[in-house]
Design an enzyme around this catalytic site. Sequence first.
Site, short mmCIF file in Angstrom:
data_model
loop_
_atom_site.label_atom_id
_atom_site.label_comp_id
_atom_site.label_asym_id
_atom_site.label_seq_id
_atom_site.Cartn_x
_atom_site.Cartn_y
_atom_site.Cartn_z
N ASN A 85 -4.47 3.07 -35.06
CA ASN A 85 -5.14 1.97 -34.39
C ASN A 85 -4.44 0.67 -34.75
OD1 ASN A 85 -6.99 -0.14 -33.79
ND2 ASN A 85 -8.76 0.97 -34.50
N TYR B 277 -11.33 -38.06 -40.40
CA TYR B 277 -10.72 -38.55 -39.25
C TYR B 277 -10.10 -39.98 -39.60
CZ TYR B 277 -10.03 -39.03 -34.22
OH TYR B 277 -9.38 -39.37 -32.99
N LYS C 123 -9.87 -9.60 -30.31
CA LYS C 123 -8.26 -9.61 -31.18
C LYS C 123 -8.43 -10.60 -32.41
CE LYS C 123 -4.31 -7.34 -31.41
NZ LYS C 123 -4.00 -6.13 -30.93
#
Length: 370
Positions: free
Chosen positions: A296, A19, A74
């Site tokens: 699939n 950062y 997913k």
Amino acid sequence: MEVRGTVPLRDADDLSLAYTPGVARVCEAIAERPELVHDYTWKSNTVAVVTDGSAVLGLGDIGPEASLPVMEGKAILFKQFGGVDAVPVALDCREVDELVETVVRLAPSFGGINLEDISAPRCFEVERRLRERLDIPVFHDDQHGTAVVTLAALRNAARLVGRELAALRVVISGAGAAGVAIARILLGAGVADVVVCDRRGVVSRDREDLTEVKRELAEITNPAGRSGSLADALAGADVFVGVSGGTVPESAVATMAPGAFVFAMANPNPEVHPEVAARHAAVVATGRSDFPNQINNVLAFPGIFAGALQVRAKRITEGMKLAAAEALAAVVADELSPRKVIPSPFDPRVAPAVAAAVAEAARAEGVARV
């Protein structure tokens, strides 16, 4: 699901790199050379899984919040099978213009867009417009993932019985997202005679009730000008592909050509029960995991995106999808039997083979950046 860093944060020095102030150097470098975003951020390996929750998994229009479990699932499949990071993005908007504009504005954060569970016919327009406006892969898995795996299974079924794709007459039940994509990819692979049926029967040029998408479909399918019902179309057909739900009577399946293939892919209830189909067909496939030859999507999308991201492809072309189907079929080409014309989703060879073929095709078609 969770999000984790790929570098440690052990002390102040690590923090100053990850950062402020160190991150500013990376920002400045990307501002000067935008292509560096692929090297120094997650963009090169991250896909947005985008839905509006309007056509979820057979559950229908359940809305964005209720769709999140499916989108998270997913994303897990992307990571497990393709090594691709994916972020669920469920949008609270339905108009095509809103969906497109929202995704366009989100796109700088991602290397690809996987559209998921958006109802037809809006899904066609959303994908088309996003492909026109974005220079990263946009892929509607309900269409193209299903199509790629279907073609792979059909290639191997034809090899098993010594048939050529060009000699097959295919009947597709369903003119939604999957049915349209399957018809197009089969034609692209050399199948000459494809007939698509919707609830009213054969999609033909002489029908006056067709949507724009179906009119386009009628122009490229049904070369013999057939009409009538699904049962009429099945008489003498070599292949049945079901992506519509409903039930096809055994009497209609019995009229198909000897040695036919039945791909009944509706979930959870196939259009033709596999035991019934096996009485009349040489090869039977379904969308279910508890029967042989499961069609699939997970066999396709992780490898397709992995290959496209690997070469920083600008889009996913028809050639890349055809290459994916051929590579998928080749995984089990030496192991073919009526119960094995497609690999298992857990076959570790699948995603690497598909990814390599997609990357090669992207380079060959000039859409790869590296």
